[in-house]
Design a protein around this motif. Structure first.
Motif, PDB file in Angstrom:
ATOM      1  N   THR A  53       0.851  -1.195   0.000  1.00  0.00           N
ATOM      2  CA  THR A  53       0.000   0.000   0.000  1.00  0.00           C
ATOM      3  C   THR A  53       0.882   1.238   0.000  1.00  0.00           C
TER       4      THR A  53
ATOM      5  N   TYR B  10       1.554   5.410   0.124  1.00  0.00           N
ATOM      6  CA  TYR B  10       0.959   6.587   0.750  1.00  0.00           C
ATOM      7  C   TYR B  10       1.537   7.816   0.072  1.00  0.00           C
ATOM      8  N   SER B  11       0.715   8.851   0.002  1.00  0.00           N
ATOM      9  CA  SER B  11       1.150  10.136  -0.562  1.00  0.00           C
ATOM     10  C   SER B  11       0.680  11.229   0.362  1.00  0.00           C
TER      11      SER B  11
ATOM     12  N   GLY C 293       0.779  11.248   3.434  1.00  0.00           N
ATOM     13  CA  GLY C 293       0.081  10.639   4.540  1.00  0.00           C
ATOM     14  C   GLY C 293      -1.268  10.070   4.195  1.00  0.00           C
ATOM     15  N   ILE C 294      -1.651  10.152   2.915  1.00  0.00           N
ATOM     16  CA  ILE C 294      -2.954   9.635   2.490  1.00  0.00           C
ATOM     17  C   ILE C 294      -2.757   8.274   1.830  1.00  0.00           C
ATOM     18  N   GLN C 295      -3.538   7.300   2.250  1.00  0.00           N
ATOM     19  CA  GLN C 295      -3.432   5.949   1.708  1.00  0.00           C
ATOM     20  C   GLN C 295      -3.923   5.893   0.278  1.00  0.00           C
ATOM     21  N   ARG C 296      -3.186   5.230  -0.605  1.00  0.00           N
ATOM     22  CA  ARG C 296      -3.555   5.053  -2.001  1.00  0.00           C
ATOM     23  C   ARG C 296      -3.988   3.598  -2.228  1.00  0.00           C
TER      24      ARG C 296
ATOM     25  N   SER D  91      -4.118  -0.183  -2.829  1.00  0.00           N
ATOM     26  CA  SER D  91      -3.218  -1.292  -2.497  1.00  0.00           C
ATOM     27  C   SER D  91      -3.112  -2.258  -3.672  1.00  0.00           C
TER      28      SER D  91
ATOM     29  N   THR E 107       5.458   8.794   9.720  1.00  0.00           N
ATOM     30  CA  THR E 107       4.648   9.144   8.544  1.00  0.00           C
ATOM     31  C   THR E 107       4.944   8.135   7.448  1.00  0.00           C
TER      32      THR E 107
ATOM     33  N   ALA F 248       5.229   6.071   3.961  1.00  0.00           N
ATOM     34  CA  ALA F 248       5.252   6.237   2.512  1.00  0.00           C
ATOM     35  C   ALA F 248       4.880   4.924   1.834  1.00  0.00           C
TER      36      ALA F 248
ATOM     37  N   THR G 294       6.318  -1.026   7.800  1.00  0.00           N
ATOM     38  CA  THR G 294       5.951   0.353   7.465  1.00  0.00           C
ATOM     39  C   THR G 294       7.219   1.146   7.234  1.00  0.00           C
TER      40      THR G 294
END
Length: 597
Positions: A479, A481-482, A484-487, A489, A538, A540, A556
């Motif tokens: 998964t 992240y950009s 802090g927002i999940q994109r 998977s 945070t 990525a 993570t």
């Protein structure tokens, strides 16, 4: 023939066979008898319990006491085992030759051959020993003499070697090795000289100095010292009636050594007296032997013995079989605690909120070995009365080795039991003062030893995060992240030895080489280094995976730094670590190649 007659004949036959067998064993064969006939003395040396020698004016009585031979006359002392063996061997091998016409010699002939009342004779004492052997005059043939056995009128000729051997002075049969026990039998030794007393004791297989200070002794040094004393060769025996100890400096000896020997009820004392002006030798005596001896000049070296000559120069000895906990207590900082469970170790700080984490076992054992094998640069003082002078009243670091019991036992209460503590104090140049706290002395060691001890819990943690075989991983979920927002998977699963993407995956062709690269990293997942950073990370990228036997993992990773490495966390592990650049690059590779239009 009736039954009674048959039984009688059978019994007679059995008796006859037994009689023949008995004499076959007891009586020598003809060839054996012929072989024995050529020897003057026929005996079993294992049955010899004594030897009496008459040589001119000297009468020597040697007796076997247990495993040792002693001299009963003309002095009481130990006898050399080699001398006994040499005498018995010559007795066994003494061949005789007949003298014509002297198989039954008359008194005149016996007197002519010098075997009537000769001055030299030898008698073996014990069961089934031959009569006393008498040595007469020399023959015309060089190296030969006349002999006869007491009670016999038969005169023979034999070699004069045995006669020459037993004509030695009695002192030549005495044992010249000073002591009759070895270093491995000594449990304790005390050395007293004008400089003071040194007391060394064997405890649990290792040696310790008990006086004038308490310190670890080096076994090789103690054994070398003991061997140099116990194996001292006596150079001369003084007459037994030389009872004026003052003339030999033994009424007030310059040194005395007391040995406590395993299996002996009383301690053994050795004394060192004055120097003999003529020979330069040293007068001495030992309590297990009554006489005064002249010892080699090197025996005087005992007078210069110092405690440091026996001390172990290694900084500390640690029994890791008893050690369950190791604590690093730096001044003004949280302590670092290592705890053992079976063969594995955990590490944490002494903060109540800090959770134990798997520790690098090899690194901990390497640290302990380095500490134990480090050699002291110098022994500074034997009495640690002014600890502040060396910065040891408030040490910069204390390393505590402890046993730890989680429950009460019949011998001790639950809790920590310190075994040994090493304290490090002030530094001077390249050296630092140190002290083992159950010992009284202060030493210096190389400063690099102290500088090389990490004081962060993270430095001691194991770098291994997950271990399995690559073929055991069967599920992946990556998964991104950009900000802090999940994109979206990407989920992959192994089906019939092939990786298959789920229905939500973007269109394209699976890059199986890059997927295998991800699997290889996860199967041998390592942190590069644990950090002291705390707080939320945070993300990525989050990589979740599953392996056989219900094993799962969640990695993570933060955004990579300029060098390609990044911070990371792993599910089930506390703390933040730095993740290596090559591994991070492999996880960020494209796993689905776009379709070519």
């Amino acid at each position: 023939m009736n039954t009674k007659t048959t039984i009688l004949l059978l019994a007679a036959a059995i008796l006859l066979v037994g009689f023949i067998a008995f004499f076959e064993v007891k009586l020598p064969k003809s060839w054996q008898a012929a072989g024995r006939e050529k020897y003057a003395l026929v005996f079993d040396r294992n049955r010899v319990t004594g030897i009496d020698i008459q040589s001119n004016e000297d009468k020597v009585e040697l007796r076997k006491r247990g495993d040792q031979w002693v001299m009963e006359s003309p002095v009481k002392d130990r006898v050399s085992a080699a001398a006994i063996q040499e005498i018995l061997t010559h007795c066994e091998s003494l061949e005789k030759e007949p003298v014509a016409g002297c198989r039954n010699a008359d008194k005149k002939q016996l007197k002519a051959f010098g075997v009537t009342k000769p001055a030299v004779r030898i008698k073996l004492v014990g069961e089934e020993m031959p009569p006393e052997l008498l040595f007469g005059k020399e023959t015309a043939v060089e190296g030969k003499l006349y002999i006869r056995l007491e009670g016999s009128n038969t005169v023979s000729v034999a070699s004069n070697e045995l006669r020459n051997l037993i004509m030695r002075k009695p002192d030549e049969f005495r044992e010249r090795q000073l002591a009759d026990f070895n270093a491995d039998k000594v449990l304790r030794v005390s050395v007293k000289t004008a400089a003071g007393e040194i007391d060394v004791v064997r405890e649990a297989g290792s040696w310790r100095v008990n006086k004038p200070l308490r310190a670890q002794a080096e076994a090789s040094k103690v054994n070398a010292f003991l061997n140099s004393v116990l194996y001292t060769k006596i150079t001369a025996f003084l007459p037994e009636n030389s009872a004026n100890l003052n003339s030999y400096g033994l009424s007030e000896p310059r040194a005395s050594l007391t040995f406590y020997v395993q299996g002996q009820a009383r301690p053994v004392t050795m004394e060192i007296g004055a120097r003999d002006e003529k020979t330069g030798g040293i007068y001495g005596r030992i309590s297990t032997r009554g006489a005064v001896f002249l010892l080699p000049k090197a025996s005087e070296n005992i007078l210069g013995l110092q405690p440091n000559d026996l001390r172990d120069r290694r900084l500390v000895h640690v029994d890791m079989d008893q050690t369950d906990r190791i604590t690093l207590r730096p001044e003004g900082k949280p302590a670092v605690i290592f705890q053992r469970k079976l063969e594995e170790w955990t590490v944490r700080s002494d903060s109540r909120r800090d959770t134990p984490a798997p520790a690098n076992r090899a690194k901990i054992l390497q640290f302990v070995m380095k500490l134990q094998n480090h050699l002291v640069a110098a022994f500074v003082t034997d009495v640690a009365s002014d600890l502040a002078k060396y910065g040891l009243d408030q040490p910069r670091l204390r390393v505590v080795f402890s046993a730890y019991a989680s429950e009460n036992t019949s011998e001790s209460n639950a809790g920590e039991l310190p075994l040994v503590t090493v304290a490090f104090g002030k530094t001077e140049g390249d050296l630092v003062y140190a002290r083992v706290e159950n010992e009284s002395s202060v030493v210096t060691v190389d400063k690099s030893l102290l500088d090389g001890i990490p004081l962060s819990p993270g430095a001691w943690r194991t770098l291994a995060l997950f271990r399995c075989r690559p073929a055991e991983i069967y599920s992946l979920c990556i998964t991104p992240y950009s900000d802090g927002i999940q994109r979206q998977s990407l989920k992959l699963a192994m089906r019939s030895f092939n990786w298959i993407a789920d229905d939500k995956a973007p269109p394209g062709i699976l890059n199986r080489g890059n997927i295998q690269g991800v699997v290889n990293v996860l199967a041998n997942l390592n942190a590069q280094q644990w950090t002291d950073e705390s707080g939320p990370l945070t993300p990525a990228m989050v990589v979740e995976f599953a392996a056989t036997n219900n094993r799962t993992g969640k990695l993570t990773l933060a955004a990579p730094d300029e060098d390609g490495s990044c911070l990371g966390t792993f599910q089930g592990q506390t703390g933040i670590f730095r993740f290596g650049a090559p591994e991070g690059k492999a996880l960020r590779q494209r796993l689905i190649d776009p379709l070519i239009q």
